[in-house]
Every structure is written in structure tokens, then in C-alpha cells.
Design an enzyme around this catalytic site. Structure first.
Site, short mmCIF file in Angstrom:
data_model
loop_
_atom_site.label_atom_id
_atom_site.label_comp_id
_atom_site.label_asym_id
_atom_site.label_seq_id
_atom_site.Cartn_x
_atom_site.Cartn_y
_atom_site.Cartn_z
N ALA A 139 0.96 -1.23 -0.03
CA ALA A 139 -0.04 0.08 -0.09
C ALA A 139 0.86 1.17 -0.09
O ALA A 139 2.14 1.17 0.47
CB ALA A 139 -0.89 -0.04 1.24
N GLY A 179 0.57 -4.94 0.92
CA GLY A 179 -0.45 -4.96 -0.04
C GLY A 179 -0.27 -5.50 -1.37
O GLY A 179 -1.17 -6.12 -2.07
N GLU A 187 4.80 -4.89 7.29
CA GLU A 187 3.92 -3.92 7.86
C GLU A 187 4.53 -3.73 9.47
O GLU A 187 4.59 -2.54 9.71
CB GLU A 187 2.68 -4.29 7.82
CG GLU A 187 1.96 -4.10 6.75
CD GLU A 187 2.09 -5.35 5.72
OE1 GLU A 187 2.87 -6.51 6.17
OE2 GLU A 187 0.98 -5.56 4.86
N1 CAA Z 1 4.66 3.35 -0.78
C1 CAA Z 1 5.01 4.47 -1.31
N2 CAA Z 1 6.09 4.45 -2.01
C2 CAA Z 1 7.00 3.48 -2.40
C3 CAA Z 1 6.56 2.31 -1.82
C4 CAA Z 1 5.46 2.09 -1.21
N3 CAA Z 1 4.86 0.93 -0.42
N4 CAA Z 1 7.59 1.30 -2.07
C5 CAA Z 1 8.37 2.10 -3.02
N5 CAA Z 1 8.05 3.15 -2.89
C6 CAA Z 1 8.77 4.26 -3.73
C7 CAA Z 1 10.09 4.59 -3.06
O1 CAA Z 1 9.76 5.55 -1.90
C8 CAA Z 1 10.88 5.33 -4.00
O2 CAA Z 1 10.37 6.42 -4.37
P1 CAA Z 1 11.34 7.76 -4.63
O3 CAA Z 1 11.89 7.39 -5.92
O4 CAA Z 1 10.45 8.98 -4.85
O5 CAA Z 1 12.32 7.80 -3.43
C9 CAA Z 1 10.42 4.53 -5.24
O6 CAA Z 1 9.05 3.63 -4.82
C10 CAA Z 1 11.54 3.45 -5.53
O7 CAA Z 1 11.64 2.65 -4.41
P2 CAA Z 1 13.04 2.31 -3.92
O8 CAA Z 1 14.07 3.51 -4.07
O9 CAA Z 1 12.91 2.13 -2.46
O10 CAA Z 1 13.45 1.12 -4.54
P3 CAA Z 1 14.50 0.15 -3.95
O11 CAA Z 1 14.64 -0.87 -5.31
O12 CAA Z 1 15.90 0.57 -3.41
O13 CAA Z 1 13.60 -0.77 -2.82
C11 CAA Z 1 11.67 -1.91 -1.91
C12 CAA Z 1 12.39 -1.39 -3.27
C13 CAA Z 1 12.61 -2.96 -1.39
C14 CAA Z 1 10.29 -2.49 -2.41
C15 CAA Z 1 11.46 -0.58 -1.17
O14 CAA Z 1 11.01 0.47 -1.99
C16 CAA Z 1 10.63 -0.77 0.01
O15 CAA Z 1 11.04 -1.59 1.25
N6 CAA Z 1 9.10 -0.26 -0.13
C17 CAA Z 1 8.25 -0.61 0.83
C18 CAA Z 1 7.82 -1.84 0.94
C19 CAA Z 1 6.70 -2.02 2.04
O16 CAA Z 1 6.98 -1.79 3.07
N7 CAA Z 1 5.61 -2.23 1.81
C20 CAA Z 1 4.52 -2.28 2.62
C21 CAA Z 1 3.57 -1.12 2.58
S1 CAA Z 1 2.58 -1.25 4.26
C22 CAA Z 1 1.17 -2.07 3.43
O17 CAA Z 1 1.15 -2.70 2.38
C23 CAA Z 1 0.14 -2.04 4.45
C24 CAA Z 1 -1.05 -3.17 4.04
O18 CAA Z 1 -0.98 -4.40 4.30
C25 CAA Z 1 -2.26 -2.77 3.34
#
Ligand code: CAA
Length: 259
Positions: free
Chosen positions: A65, A110, A133
Site C-alpha cells: 500500500a 498489499g 508492515e
Molecule cells: N509506498 C510508497 N512508495 C513506495 C513504496 C510504497 N509501498 N514502495 C516503494 N516506493 C517508492 C519509494 O519511496 C521510491 O520513491 P522515490 O524514488 O520517490 O524515493 C520508489 O518507490 C522506488 O523505491 P526504492 O528507491 O525504495 O527502490 P529499491 O529498489 O531500493 O527498494 C523496495 C525497493 C524494497 C520495494 C522498497 O521500496 C521498499 O521497501 N518499499 C516499501 C515496501 C513496504 O513496506 N510495503 C508495505 C507497505 S504497508 C502495506 O502494504 C499495508 C497493507 O498491508 C495494506
């Protein structure tokens, strides 16, 4: 219908390919995408016999998400956001057609939850799954704590959810989270091959199988057997049953009409 974050293609007869496309956030799901998904599901026509869901781009299925949208939510808004995801994913889960998740990269939070709402998951060798999460101070929100233990068992689900550990495709295969792993370039082709086999079969029978499995898993053994028998019997009122059996006896290929 035009969507900002969804790409919809018809790669072969009876198959719709849906790509989640938010390249700036690795296809993270914001509320606009969830609403578009909701509208898309509501408008799927009878021409779609199998739906394949994948992520646009080469790196991510859905990276969760959208954290930037969630960061400032209060409790009420968190409830509404979670409820929206729950509603849309449940609609996907209960669509009367097979839904295949072709997981082509990150399926976190998500994203893992979206894949789990699909009937079948296959993935590319670069795919990564996880429920990170608790590292953000929240629980999985779109039914992740509900579906993951049902798919991989409580022990593994609790380990993944409490630690937030991200697993690779080979481990996802080993624990039964995905059915198969393919080289990245072959993933869609393999999804389409699987879809074609489903399209060749009787759609009402597949729909009844889906209902029997989905509902049957939450019933007692005796109730599930009774439900299956009702659905089994219902097939005998269809033209497809007559056609399927006549084709077998006539040593020819069945031509199903979904009636
Ligand atoms: N939400 C918003 N933005 C996100 C995102 C997310 N879930 N995942 C990635 N992005 C964005 C990053 O912020 C980044 O944006 P900028 O270029 O503006 O900085 C862009 O996507 C590229 O991401 P990274 O630079 O971090 O790419 P990476 O290859 O270094 O890492 C990744 C990739 C491991 C997926 C890392 O982006 C990450 O850990 N993302 C978050 C994953 C996460 O925690 N997901 C769970 C969200 S909570 C949820 O889902 C709740 C639910 O159950 C409903």
C-alpha cells in the site's frame, strides 16, 4: 474505460491481462488505484473468462500500500483505507472466473495481499514476497493476516508477519505461496498458457469449482461435501455438461458456450 493506473490488454481469446502501473512508487496501491481496481472488477464483461493480474515494469508486482498516503492517516481514515482494500480484494477473490497473479517482482505488504486474493500465484525468479508492515508500526491491512495463514499455515505466516522477513521466489514455492517459478522473460507466456487451458474448459463448471473450494474451506467437512454436491448437481442443468459428455462419447473436442 480509461484508467490512470491500470493498463488493460486482451492478449488472447477469453483472457484479460491487467497491469498495475504506478512506476514512481513501484506500483504501490494508493486509494485511487484501489478505486480504479474496484471499477475495473465491476465492469469485467462476459468476454473475460480468465483474468491475469501483473505489475507494469520489470521490477515490481506491487510494493505494498502507498506509504506516503498512509503516513498521516488517523484511526478513522486508517479504517476506511483498510476497508477499501479489503472490499476490492474480496471482490477479486469471489469473481466467478479464475484469477491468476503473475508476480513479476516485489510483492510486499498489499502486493502480497493482492496476490493472495487471486486464485493462483505464479512468479518470476526475481520475485520477492513479504509482509513488512510491523516494521512500519501497522498490521497487514488488506486481509494479509487472514489469507497468509490459510495459504502457508499459521507457523510460517506468523514468522513472516512478526519478522517482516522478505522471501525469495524459491522459498515462496517451497512454502506453497506460489505454484511455480519461471525465468522473468517467460512469466507472462506461462500465465497465458495456463489461462488457455482454463478457457478451453466449461466456464460454469470452473465457476462452481471456485465456489466449492472458496466456500467449502470455511465449512465443516459435511457442509462442504453437501455444498459440492449441490454445485455438482447444478452442472447437469447446463448445456455445457451435455456438450462436454457428448463430445467425449463422440470422440471430438467440446465446444463450450458457458450456458
Ligand atoms: N509506498 C510508497 N512508495 C513506495 C513504496 C510504497 N509501498 N514502495 C516503494 N516506493 C517508492 C519509494 O519511496 C521510491 O520513491 P522515490 O524514488 O520517490 O524515493 C520508489 O518507490 C522506488 O523505491 P526504492 O528507491 O525504495 O527502490 P529499491 O529498489 O531500493 O527498494 C523496495 C525497493 C524494497 C520495494 C522498497 O521500496 C521498499 O521497501 N518499499 C516499501 C515496501 C513496504 O513496506 N510495503 C508495505 C507497505 S504497508 C502495506 O502494504 C499495508 C497493507 O498491508 C495494506
Amino acid at each position: 474505460m480509461d484508467y490512470q493506473f491500470l493498463k488493460v490488454e486482451q492478449p488472447q481469446e477469453g483472457v484479460t491481462l491487467l497491469k498495475i502501473s504506478a512506476p514512481k512508487s513501484l506500483n504501490a496501491l494508493n486509494s485511487t488505484i484501489l478505486k480504479e481496481l474496484d471499477a475495473f472488477i465491476d465492469n469485467i464483461g462476459s468476454g473475460t473468462r480468465v483474468l491475469i493480474i501483473t505489475g507494469d515494469g520489470e521490477k515490481s508486482f506491487v510494493a505494498g500500500a502507498d506509504i506516503s498516503e498512509m503516513a498521516n492517516l488517523n484511526e478513522q481514515e486508517g479504517y476506511a483505507f483498510g476497508r477499501l482494500g479489503d472490499k476490492v480484494f474480496r471482490k477479486i477473490e469471489t469473481l466467478p472466473i479464475p484469477v491468476i497473479a503473475a508476480v513479476n517482482g516485489f510483492a510486499l505488504g498489499g502486493g502480497c495481499e493482492l496476490a493472495m486474493a487471486c486464485d493462483i500465484r505464479i512468479c518470476s525468479d526475481n520475485a520477492k514476497f513479504g509482509q513488512p508492515e510491523v516494521g512500519l508500526g501497522i498490521t497487514p491491512g488488506f486481509s494479509g493476516t487472514v489469507r497468509l495463514p490459510r495459504l502457508v499455515g499459521q507457523g510460517m505466516a506468523k514468522e513472516m508477519i512478526y519478522t517482516g522477513r522478505v522471501i525469495r521466489a524459491d522459498e515462496a514455492l517451497r512454502i506453497g505461496l506460489v505454484n511455480a517459478v519461471y525465468p522473468r522473460e517467460e512469466l507472462l507466456e506461462k500465465a497465458l498458457e495456463m489461462a488457455a487451458k482454463m478457457v478451453a474448459n466449461a466456464p460454469l463448471a470452473i465457476c462452481a469449482c471456485k465456489e466449492s473450494i472458496n466456500r467449502g474451506c470455511d465449512l465443516t467437512m459435511d457442509e462442504a461435501i453437501e455444498l459440492e454436491n449441490k454445485l455438482f448437481a447444478g452442472c447437469f442443468a447446463t448445456a455445457d455438461q451435455k456438450e462436454g459428455m457428448a463430445a467425449f462419447l463422440g470422440k471430438r473436442k467440446a465446444a463450450f458456450t458457458g450456458k
